[in-house]
Each structure stands twice: as C-alpha cells, then as structure tokens.
Design an enzyme around this catalytic site. Structure first.
Site, short mmCIF file in Angstrom:
data_model
loop_
_atom_site.label_atom_id
_atom_site.label_comp_id
_atom_site.label_asym_id
_atom_site.label_seq_id
_atom_site.Cartn_x
_atom_site.Cartn_y
_atom_site.Cartn_z
N TYR A 67 0.84 -1.22 0.00
CA TYR A 67 0.00 0.00 0.00
C TYR A 67 0.86 1.25 0.00
CZ TYR A 67 -3.21 -3.46 2.06
OH TYR A 67 -3.95 -4.58 2.33
N CYS A 86 -13.25 -6.58 1.53
CA CYS A 86 -12.38 -5.41 1.65
C CYS A 86 -12.86 -4.25 0.77
CB CYS A 86 -10.96 -5.82 1.25
SG CYS A 86 -9.76 -4.48 1.25
ZN LIG Z 1 -7.94 -5.07 -0.06
#
Ligand SMILES: [Zn+2]
Length: 146
Positions: free
Chosen positions: A39, A137
């Site tokens: 990320y 998610c």
């Molecule tokens: Zn994710």
C-alpha cells in the site's frame, strides 16, 4: 511520475480495536512474496496517516490494477470474531476523506473505489454485486462516501 487514475481503498483485515503498523504490514507482505508493503498509505486507528510505498512506485494491492493506482489501507475491517465489518474509527473516517481529497487535488480524474469493487463481474451485467465480491475489503461502500 507514473499515471494515476485510480485510488483504491483497503482494510488490513485485522480485528477491531487492534493496532498495527506499517512495519507489521511490511512483514506480512514480504511473507506473501512482495518486495515490501504493497500500500501507499496506511491509516491507523488514531487517524494518523503513514506512508508505505512512495506514490511514484507501483503498488501491490489489487491484481491487475496496480500500475495506475494508489492503494490506501485503514487498520481494521474485522469484528472481534473475525467477521467483515466497517470498523473505522471517527478519526480514520476523517483522515480518509482528507487524504483522498489531497490526492484528488494532486491527481484529477481519478476513480475512487474499494478493493471489492474490482472483483470480476461474473454475470456480466455491469454491476459488481455483493455475491460477486471475492472479499469484502474494505467493508464499506466507497462509492457512497468518497
Ligand atoms: Zn484489499
């Protein structure tokens, strides 16, 4: 700078109220074979925003969507029993809105969606419906909030 046209929101899939850091995620992602944390930004429970990969670098967070996207992850996403839940604290919600606004100013014409919105459209009707989500998610409807 690479071309950015998507901001994709994730959760860390960790239990409500538990603190994790970019170092933890870095370790988890290395275990999965990534060079480092996948990320670009991580939002802690207290709303603080921490850098993962530099935004100039391609991330590793949604298969097939990494080259032109920025990945933001909030810590949480599971209830105490490990079931999917929008566990964002008020501080996390506030920070997420602010961070996305800053990135949109920097990269106009970006689409902002959640990880689950990139699941395959199995019945081809043009809508990614809940039953088609490969995972939950980030456990909230990004298109309604951001
Ligand atoms: Zn994710």
């Amino acid at each position: 700078m690479r071309k950015i046209n998507k901001i994709i929101i994730h959760c860390s899939a960790t239990k409500e109220g538990q603190n994790f850091t970019t170092d933890d995620i870095d370790r988890w992602h290395k275990k999965r074979g990534f060079a480092k944390i996948g990320y670009h930004f991580v939002i802690y429970l207290d709303g603080s925003v921490h850098k993962g990969r530099d935004i100039s670098e391609v991330g590793a967070h949604v298969q097939g969507q990494n080259s032109n996207s920025i990945g933001i992850c909030y810590i949480g996403g599971l209830d105490v029993n490990g079931k999917s839940k929008d566990t964002r604290t008020d501080a996390q919600k506030t920070s997420l809105v602010k961070l996305v606004a800053e990135l949109k100013a920097q990269f106009p014409n970006t689409t902002i969606l959640g990880h689950r919105d990139y699941s395959p459209d199995l019945n081809g009707n043009g809508i990614i419906e809940p039953w088609e989500w490969m995972k939950d998610c980030p456990c909230f409807d990004v298109s309604k909030e951001l």
